[in-house]
Design a protein around this motif. Structure first.
Motif, PDB file in Angstrom:
ATOM      1  N   ARG A 192      10.118  55.714  55.811  1.00  0.00           N
ATOM      2  CA  ARG A 192       9.801  54.587  56.688  1.00  0.00           C
ATOM      3  C   ARG A 192      10.906  54.405  57.730  1.00  0.00           C
ATOM      4  O   ARG A 192      12.042  54.801  57.530  1.00  0.00           O
ATOM      5  N   THR A 193      10.552  53.743  58.796  1.00  0.00           N
ATOM      6  CA  THR A 193      11.509  53.397  59.840  1.00  0.00           C
ATOM      7  C   THR A 193      11.973  51.971  59.619  1.00  0.00           C
ATOM      8  O   THR A 193      11.151  51.042  59.604  1.00  0.00           O
ATOM      9  N   VAL A 194      13.257  51.773  59.429  1.00  0.00           N
ATOM     10  CA  VAL A 194      13.849  50.440  59.296  1.00  0.00           C
ATOM     11  C   VAL A 194      14.625  50.172  60.584  1.00  0.00           C
ATOM     12  O   VAL A 194      15.596  50.872  60.900  1.00  0.00           O
ATOM     13  N   ARG A 195      14.225  49.148  61.320  1.00  0.00           N
ATOM     14  CA  ARG A 195      14.767  48.938  62.664  1.00  0.00           C
ATOM     15  C   ARG A 195      15.986  48.007  62.686  1.00  0.00           C
ATOM     16  O   ARG A 195      16.739  48.019  63.658  1.00  0.00           O
ATOM     17  N   GLY A 196      16.169  47.224  61.655  1.00  0.00           N
ATOM     18  CA  GLY A 196      17.319  46.324  61.639  1.00  0.00           C
ATOM     19  C   GLY A 196      17.492  45.700  60.277  1.00  0.00           C
ATOM     20  O   GLY A 196      16.546  45.610  59.490  1.00  0.00           O
ATOM     21  N   VAL A 197      18.740  45.277  59.994  1.00  0.00           N
ATOM     22  CA  VAL A 197      19.067  44.684  58.704  1.00  0.00           C
ATOM     23  C   VAL A 197      19.770  43.361  58.949  1.00  0.00           C
ATOM     24  O   VAL A 197      20.644  43.248  59.823  1.00  0.00           O
ATOM     25  N   ASP A 199       6.486  50.983  58.695  1.00  0.00           N
ATOM     26  CA  ASP A 199       7.489  50.520  59.649  1.00  0.00           C
ATOM     27  C   ASP A 199       8.019  49.168  59.175  1.00  0.00           C
ATOM     28  O   ASP A 199       7.235  48.258  58.850  1.00  0.00           O
ATOM     29  N   VAL A 200       9.352  49.034  59.119  1.00  0.00           N
ATOM     30  CA  VAL A 200       9.987  47.781  58.694  1.00  0.00           C
ATOM     31  C   VAL A 200      10.811  47.260  59.866  1.00  0.00           C
ATOM     32  O   VAL A 200      11.941  47.710  60.094  1.00  0.00           O
ATOM     33  N   PRO A 201      10.265  46.329  60.648  1.00  0.00           N
ATOM     34  CA  PRO A 201      11.016  45.820  61.804  1.00  0.00           C
ATOM     35  C   PRO A 201      12.320  45.130  61.406  1.00  0.00           C
ATOM     36  O   PRO A 201      13.288  45.150  62.168  1.00  0.00           O
ATOM     37  N   LEU A 202      12.339  44.502  60.223  1.00  0.00           N
ATOM     38  CA  LEU A 202      13.543  43.793  59.782  1.00  0.00           C
ATOM     39  C   LEU A 202      13.618  43.842  58.259  1.00  0.00           C
ATOM     40  O   LEU A 202      12.616  43.597  57.572  1.00  0.00           O
ATOM     41  N   LEU A 203      14.789  44.169  57.764  1.00  0.00           N
ATOM     42  CA  LEU A 203      15.075  44.154  56.325  1.00  0.00           C
ATOM     43  C   LEU A 203      16.131  43.078  56.082  1.00  0.00           C
ATOM     44  O   LEU A 203      17.235  43.144  56.635  1.00  0.00           O
ATOM     45  N   VAL A 204      15.782  42.093  55.260  1.00  0.00           N
ATOM     46  CA  VAL A 204      16.697  41.000  54.946  1.00  0.00           C
ATOM     47  C   VAL A 204      17.248  41.227  53.541  1.00  0.00           C
ATOM     48  O   VAL A 204      16.481  41.305  52.575  1.00  0.00           O
ATOM     49  N   LEU A 205      18.567  41.351  53.433  1.00  0.00           N
ATOM     50  CA  LEU A 205      19.240  41.464  52.141  1.00  0.00           C
ATOM     51  C   LEU A 205      19.963  40.148  51.905  1.00  0.00           C
ATOM     52  O   LEU A 205      20.996  39.866  52.513  1.00  0.00           O
ATOM     53  N   THR A 206      19.387  39.322  51.042  1.00  0.00           N
ATOM     54  CA  THR A 206      19.842  37.929  50.940  1.00  0.00           C
ATOM     55  C   THR A 206      21.273  37.813  50.430  1.00  0.00           C
ATOM     56  O   THR A 206      22.014  36.932  50.876  1.00  0.00           O
TER      57      THR A 206
END
Length: 794
Positions: free
Chosen positions: A618-623, A594-601
């Motif tokens: 996986r579950t990605v909940r926000g970017v 589970d990925v609560p937040l994915l940061v793409l710099t």
């Protein structure tokens, strides 16, 4: 079993001469060709049979009889007579002459092609590094590759016009516009770009860095149009299968891997099953074998069946597109069929040698192709090694199992040196993975080929056919993933030529051990001891990841991917690297589901192109993205909630707090034409904190952005060094962090000189511990009683 080796030396001479002369100066190549040609003529023509002098022979015979007495009066064996000796000498002279003639032809072909590409306006533009407009015909499929900051599309083409000059030379196009991916071979396009001299030894006239989209001047040829129609209909037929099967089946049938998940492709590579995803002689052999079987059922005799098989080969090549790799597979597959169906295995090796000789003379660049080498070596292994191994294994194993094991082992052993040169790894599970996958390969290939044949006529019927084919492909995918996930599925080895040589030496030692009973006992005892030691170490040593890990810098090559623990099975991910497979493997090892937040710099390929690997299973909940981005991330984040970072913004995930420091909201939005430094300075800079842990994640910010942040940088324990440790570092920015650990995410042997010796010196001057993913692999940060510590995976 003995093999006919007469064509082996000429084929090797042709291959090695082409490989050695490509890239040499023209005069030297012509000199090699002329010298070999003159020497060949001298041996084949100038020195014909020399008559043996009777007196000399008689004298030798008399002297011999006098020396040996009556016993010498017996007739000498035929091989010892002067006539036989002269015949043997003539035979050796002919062999050497033929070998030199082949070398001369090979060098001559390279010389002519070198002359063609070195002269003319295209090479002139390349030497000057000038921009120019050109017309070209595509000769290969566009291939997408991750590049420095953006996707690169690489296409082989033939330049036919530059300005007002008519030319006909091979070039390599490197484009960035995704519209290039829609093209197919044989289309004529107009383009504009910067011409550059090719690096390394090749027969290209230039590398063209293309600007903008293509201007299509003409459509594909009828053959290519028909091939693309069949491929498109096959993709439509499999569109209802699960995504992984949808990507693998077209690859097995026609080599179309456009829908293949890169992480799954990496699993196939680790398991030693990559050959199933490309057009190979094995695939062709299965298809042609089925055609011949149908011919027998239909009552066609030996005279009528071969023409039908030839038509099947032609259709296969058309659908898979007649690129060099496909043509090579057709030739190699035909050789295997010849040996298999005629029952004359002794003819396989000369046929293989003849194929190598002809293909290299037609296309000398194949001499330096790793794919060509793998194809030839695999076929040679099946011809030379598989039959005797099959006979020995059949004494103790059932016939079908002995056949499958001999074929898999022979092919793997034959190609192992080249694979080691390429990857620096030795596959351990590949033979067994191929054994497990083998029962499903033929059904998947045959049903897939039947679907490809019926899809242009009836799409519903083709979809019905690919249903059971999908089940077979599902089994192959399961084997690939299971084998790739096994511990020590591959063993690290020295890459390059040294790795190949050491592997051959290790193989020679293993062969000596197998031939001696005493050595076998000693080796078995030693291996048992090593196995016990490994098991003991694995049981007593802490596993990966280390308990209580706070942050992991994933080894994704030349790129960034970081994971911050957010609870059991959860992690905040910052950047995703250049490819999906490495980050997927890293998160799999960490147990992240589970990925609560994915940061793409920032929107550079080495930070965002691996996003599908994070999303895989996986579950990605926000970017979270930079507010200055022109939107390149959108193609990776479709269907996900996306927010723009703002300075001062905070995100709370469990006890982990993320605070955004940059970029400033007042900056202007990036343009697709902005240079790399401008995009780097737009990176999202984040501070991560939880009790007992803090880190500054600085993306790729360079000097200007670092100087703007100096006053706002808080003291942290861990610093993710910006831009892979490049020279663009501000000492005051680095010092403001007061970090005890510096993590540098960087690719081994990268072309950018990262990390810079200057940057490493600055960090050492600040008494910061330096840890690099190119040296240590994945690096975990854990809490200790006195602070934090870095634990490398390797």
């Amino acid at each position: 079993m003995t093999h006919d080796l007469r064509l082996l030396a000429p084929a090797l001479a042709t291959w090695l001469t082409a490989a050695a002369t490509i890239g040499l100066p023209q005069p030297l190549i012509y000199a090699v060709a002329a010298t070999a040609a003159v020497a060949s003529l001298y041996l084949l023509i100038a020195h014909r049979d020399r008559p043996v002098r009777p007196r000399e022979s008689a004298g030798r015979a008399t002297a011999s009889r006098g020396a040996r007495g009556d016993a010498a009066a017996e007739p000498a064996p035929a091989a010892d007579t002067p006539k036989a000796a002269a015949g043997a000498e003539r035979g050796r002279r002919i062999v050497v002459g033929v070998v030199l003639a082949c070398a001369a032809a090979s060098a001559g072909g390279v010389a002519l092609r070198t002359t063609a590409v070195d002269g003319g306006p295209v090479r002139g533009l390349a030497r000057a590094g000038r921009f120019a407009a050109a017309e070209a015909v595509l000769t290969g499929d566009p291939r997408a590759r991750p590049g420095n900051g953006r996707q690169m599309i690489i296409i082989r083409a033939r330049a036919e016009a530059v300005g007002r000059s008519r030319v006909r030379v091979p070039v390599l196009l490197i484009a960035g516009d995704p519209r290039w991916l829609r093209l197919v071979p044989s289309q004529r396009v107009r383009l504009r770009g910067r011409f550059a001299t090719p690096k390394g030894a090749s027969l290209l006239a230039a590398v063209v860095i293309v600007r903008g989209p293509p201007t299509v001047l003409s459509g594909p040829s009828r053959v290519q149009r028909a091939a693309e129609h069949v491929r498109a209909r096959l993709r439509a037929a499999v569109d209802r299968l699960p995504p992984d099967r949808r990507g693998v089946l077209p690859g097995m049938v026609v080599g179309d891997t456009s829908g293949l998940d890169p992480s799954l492709a990496d699993d196939f590579r680790t398991a030693g099953l990559t050959h199933l995803l490309v057009v190979s002689g094995a695939n062709l052999a299965i298809v042609i074998g089925a055609v011949l079987a149908l011919c027998r059922v239909a009552g066609l005799g030996r005279r009528r069946a071969p023409p039908v098989a030839v038509l099947a080969v032609f259709a296969f090549v058309v659908v898979a597109r007649p690129e060099p790799s496909v043509l090579r597979a057709a030739v190699m597959g035909s050789i295997g069929l010849l040996a298999l169906f005629t029952g004359r295995q002794r003819q396989g090796l000369p046929a293989l040698a003849a194929a190598v000789l002809l293909l290299v003379l037609i296309d000398p660049e194949l001499a330096r192709s790793y794919g060509f080498a793998l194809s030839v070596l695999a076929t040679a292994g099946l011809i030379v090694l598989a039959p005797p191994w099959r006979e020995r294994l059949a004494r103790r194993l059932p016939g079908p199992l002995a056949d499958a094991l001999a074929v898999a082992a022979a092919a793997e052993v034959a190609v192992a040196p080249v694979l080691v040169m390429l990857s620096g790894e030795v596959g351990v599970v590949s033979v067994f993975a191929n054994l497990l996958a083998a029962p499903a390969v033929a059904p998947a290939t045959l049903l897939g080929a039947l679907a490809a044949a019926t899809a242009p006529v009836s799409l519903p019927l083709a979809r019905a056919v690919v249903g059971p084919a999908g089940l077979a492909v599902g089994w192959i995918i399961w084997v690939a993933r299971t084998a790739a996930a096994l511990p020590y599925a591959t063993i690290p080895w020295t890459s390059g030529g040294l790795g190949a040589v050491t592997l051959l030496l290790a193989g020679a030692v293993a062969l000596l051990i197998l031939r001696s009973r005493r050595l076998r006992v000693v080796a078995a005892a030693a291996m048992t001891g090593v196995l016990i030691a490994i098991v003991a170490i694995r049981v007593t040593a802490p596993g990966w990841p280390p308990p209580g890990w706070q942050m992991v810098a994933c080894d994704v090559g030349q790129g960034d991917a970081l994971a911050l623990s957010a609870g059991p099975g959860q992690a905040v991910v910052v950047d995703t690297g250049p490819d999906p497979a490495p980050v997927d493997r890293c998160l799999r090892r960490l147990g992240v589901r589970d990925v609560p937040l994915l940061v793409l710099t920032h929107p550079h390929a080495d930070h965002i192109n691996g996003t599908s690997g994070v999303r895989h299973g996986r579950t990605v909940r926000g970017v979270l993205t930079t507010p200055l981005s022109p939107g390149r991330e959108a193609r990776f984040t479709s269907g996900l909630h996306t927010a723009r970072a703002e300075p001062g913004q905070q995100w709370q995930v469990g006890d982990l707090t993320l605070t955004v420091l940059a970029p400033p909201a007042t900056a202007s939005v990036l343009s697709p034409k902005d240079d790399g430094t401008t995009i780097n300075n737009a990176s999202v800079v984040v501070v991560a904190r939880r009790p007992g842990f803090s880190a500054l994640l600085a993306g790729d910010v360079e000097l200007d952005a670092q100087r703007a942040l100096e006053s706002s940088v808080p003291s942290v324990q861990v610093l993710k060094v910006p831009h892979h440790g490049s020279r663009s570092q501000d000492l005051r920015f680095l010092a403001a962090a007061h970090a005890s650990i510096a993590l540098i995410s960087v690719g081994e042997h990268n072309d950018y000189g990262h990390p810079s010796a200057t940057t490493l010196g600055l960090l050492r001057g600040l008494r910061t511990q330096i840890h690099r993913t190119d040296k240590e692999g994945d690096i975990a940060v854990v809490r200790t009683r006195t602070g934090v510590a870095a634990i490398p995976r390797h």
